[in-house]
Design a protein around this motif. Structure first.
Motif, PDB file in Angstrom:
ATOM      1  N   ASP B  24      40.521  20.399 -40.370  1.00 15.24           N
ATOM      2  CA  ASP B  24      40.942  19.052 -39.946  1.00 15.24           C
ATOM      3  C   ASP B  24      41.028  18.104 -41.139  1.00 15.24           C
ATOM      4  O   ASP B  24      41.974  17.344 -41.279  1.00 15.24           O
ATOM      5  CB  ASP B  24      39.945  18.467 -38.932  1.00 15.24           C
ATOM      6  CG  ASP B  24      40.143  19.062 -37.544  1.00 15.24           C
ATOM      7  OD1 ASP B  24      41.251  19.564 -37.273  1.00 15.24           O
ATOM      8  OD2 ASP B  24      39.186  19.021 -36.752  1.00 15.24           O
ATOM      9  N   PHE B  25      40.011  18.177 -41.960  1.00 14.58           N
ATOM     10  CA  PHE B  25      39.956  17.299 -43.131  1.00 14.58           C
ATOM     11  C   PHE B  25      41.141  17.580 -44.054  1.00 14.58           C
ATOM     12  O   PHE B  25      41.798  16.667 -44.556  1.00 14.58           O
ATOM     13  CB  PHE B  25      38.632  17.509 -43.880  1.00 14.58           C
ATOM     14  CG  PHE B  25      38.130  16.268 -44.558  1.00 14.58           C
ATOM     15  CD1 PHE B  25      37.068  15.549 -44.026  1.00 14.58           C
ATOM     16  CD2 PHE B  25      38.718  15.822 -45.723  1.00 14.58           C
ATOM     17  CE1 PHE B  25      36.613  14.405 -44.650  1.00 14.58           C
ATOM     18  CE2 PHE B  25      38.262  14.665 -46.349  1.00 14.58           C
ATOM     19  CZ  PHE B  25      37.206  13.960 -45.816  1.00 14.58           C
ATOM     20  N   HIS B  28      44.273  16.143 -42.734  1.00 16.80           N
ATOM     21  CA  HIS B  28      44.254  14.707 -42.917  1.00 16.80           C
ATOM     22  C   HIS B  28      44.712  14.333 -44.329  1.00 16.80           C
ATOM     23  O   HIS B  28      45.476  13.390 -44.524  1.00 16.80           O
ATOM     24  CB  HIS B  28      42.835  14.196 -42.655  1.00 16.80           C
ATOM     25  CG  HIS B  28      42.719  12.721 -42.656  1.00 16.80           C
ATOM     26  ND1 HIS B  28      43.235  11.939 -41.653  1.00 16.80           N
ATOM     27  CD2 HIS B  28      42.144  11.874 -43.543  1.00 16.80           C
ATOM     28  CE1 HIS B  28      42.976  10.674 -41.924  1.00 16.80           C
ATOM     29  NE2 HIS B  28      42.321  10.611 -43.071  1.00 16.80           N
ATOM     30  N   ILE B  29      44.254  15.077 -45.316  1.00 16.21           N
ATOM     31  CA  ILE B  29      44.668  14.833 -46.697  1.00 16.21           C
ATOM     32  C   ILE B  29      46.145  15.177 -46.871  1.00 16.21           C
ATOM     33  O   ILE B  29      46.923  14.391 -47.414  1.00 16.21           O
ATOM     34  CB  ILE B  29      43.814  15.668 -47.684  1.00 16.21           C
ATOM     35  CG1 ILE B  29      42.364  15.196 -47.671  1.00 16.21           C
ATOM     36  CG2 ILE B  29      44.388  15.574 -49.106  1.00 16.21           C
ATOM     37  CD1 ILE B  29      41.427  16.066 -48.488  1.00 16.21           C
ATOM     38  N   GLN B  32      49.047  12.834 -46.152  1.00 15.27           N
ATOM     39  CA  GLN B  32      49.325  11.726 -47.072  1.00 15.27           C
ATOM     40  C   GLN B  32      50.033  12.188 -48.343  1.00 15.27           C
ATOM     41  O   GLN B  32      50.378  11.386 -49.198  1.00 15.27           O
ATOM     42  CB  GLN B  32      48.018  11.018 -47.452  1.00 15.27           C
ATOM     43  CG  GLN B  32      47.365  10.289 -46.313  1.00 15.27           C
ATOM     44  CD  GLN B  32      48.213   9.157 -45.771  1.00 15.27           C
ATOM     45  OE1 GLN B  32      48.933   8.498 -46.519  1.00 15.27           O
ATOM     46  NE2 GLN B  32      48.163   8.950 -44.468  1.00 15.27           N
TER      47      GLN B  32
END
Lengths: 145, 158
Positions: B24-25, B28-29, B32
């Motif tokens: 998930d992390f 998320h990165i 972007q």
């Protein structure tokens, strides 16, 4: 997940590298950054008059002064990039102080060098990075020297 | 500022909750960083197979390998759905070997600039600071390493 980034710095080249990455990441994620410099209070062993005769308390003062300078210089880089940044100078046992700062700032990501100013480069993880792992559950992004 | 920091992110997956939080992390990165690809890796632990060999279960090893491969494939299929949901591109890699070693080799082969890994996977003691795999990776990787912590979900919610 990346709204509040804490960057411990100690004036070392790896910390500068972490700073550079933090500026980029904070810009992308519009994150708020907290810079922390901890004056290692093991210096107080030297400052204890019963331990050594000359008064070494000026060491701690000198380090605080240097910490302020390092924080101001780093903060300027963030501000110039348009990142919202605050700084904090703390005294004490470095990993514990970083851990306390992480909590206080409601940090969502710690971004730091694997090795700072002290210790052996070849050593596993720097002692401070290891100590920080022990004091918090926040995700941590480790940057190589 | 170099826009190239995160172009290929390796995510180590072993099926644990912590590894899915790491995924998930990473998503998320990646969101972007336009063009960023996730490299999803699951390593079948060679040591477990060696143990089976040592205790004279050789005839069963092939079957075990087959089972582990099938399990690995389905884990990667499940994992692949996560970046897809986030419209992040991903490749999957099923490997076999010493876990940390294979992860590091894979990061190098795939030209990754970041490794995202859970602090504690499926094996080992929960009370150690870092699981053995995360520890080895954090020690040895020339790439940046992001460690997503066991219990991070709880503290993120707090």
């Amino acid at each position: 997940m990346l709204e509040r980034i804490l960057v411990p710095i100690d004036g070392s080249p790896p910390a500068a590298k972490a700073t550079t990455l933090a500026i980029e990441v904070a810009t992308r994620f519009k994150a708020e950054v907290r810079l922390v410099f901890v004056v290692d209070d093991s210096i107080h062993v030297l400052a204890e008059p019963s331990y050594v005769q000359p008064d070494y308390t000026f060491f701690a003062d000198k380090m605080r002064e240097e910490g302020e300078q390092v924080l101001a210089a780093a903060a300027k880089r963030f501000k110039d990039a348009g990142v919202k940044v605050t700084t904090q100078l703390r005294n004490g046992y470095v990993p514990a102080e970083i851990g306390a700062s992480v909590k206080e700032f409601k940090t969502t990501l710690i971004l730091m060098g694997t090795h700072g100013r002290t210790g052996w480069d070849r050593l596993v993880l720097g002692s401070v990075a290891q100590g920080v792992l022990a004091t918090t559950d926040v995700p941590i992004l480790l940057v190589r020297p | 500022m170099a826009a190239t920091s995160f172009q290929r992110i390796l995510v180590a997956l072993d099926g644990s909750d912590c590894s899915f939080r790491a995924l998930d992390f990473a998503c998320h990165i990646a969101k972007q960083y336009p063009g960023c690809t996730l490299v999803l890796v699951h390593v079948i632990d060679q040591r477990a197979l060696e143990t089976a060999r040592m205790v004279h279960l050789q005839p069963m090893v092939e079957e075990i390998v087959r089972t582990l491969h099938a399990a690995g494939e389905s884990l990667l299929a499940e994992a692949e759905a996560v970046p897809k949901r986030h419209q992040v591109s991903a490749t999957t890699h099923l490997e076999q070997g010493i876990i940390a070693q294979r992860l590091l080799a894979c990061a190098k082969e795939q030209g990754c600039d970041l490794i995202v890994i859970g602090s504690h996977g499926r094996t080992g003691l929960q009370r150690v600071l870092l699981g053995s795999v995360a520890h080895a990776v954090a020690q040895l990787a020339p790439e940046m390493v992001l460690i997503v912590r066991e219990g991070a979900a709880a503290s993120a919610g707090a």
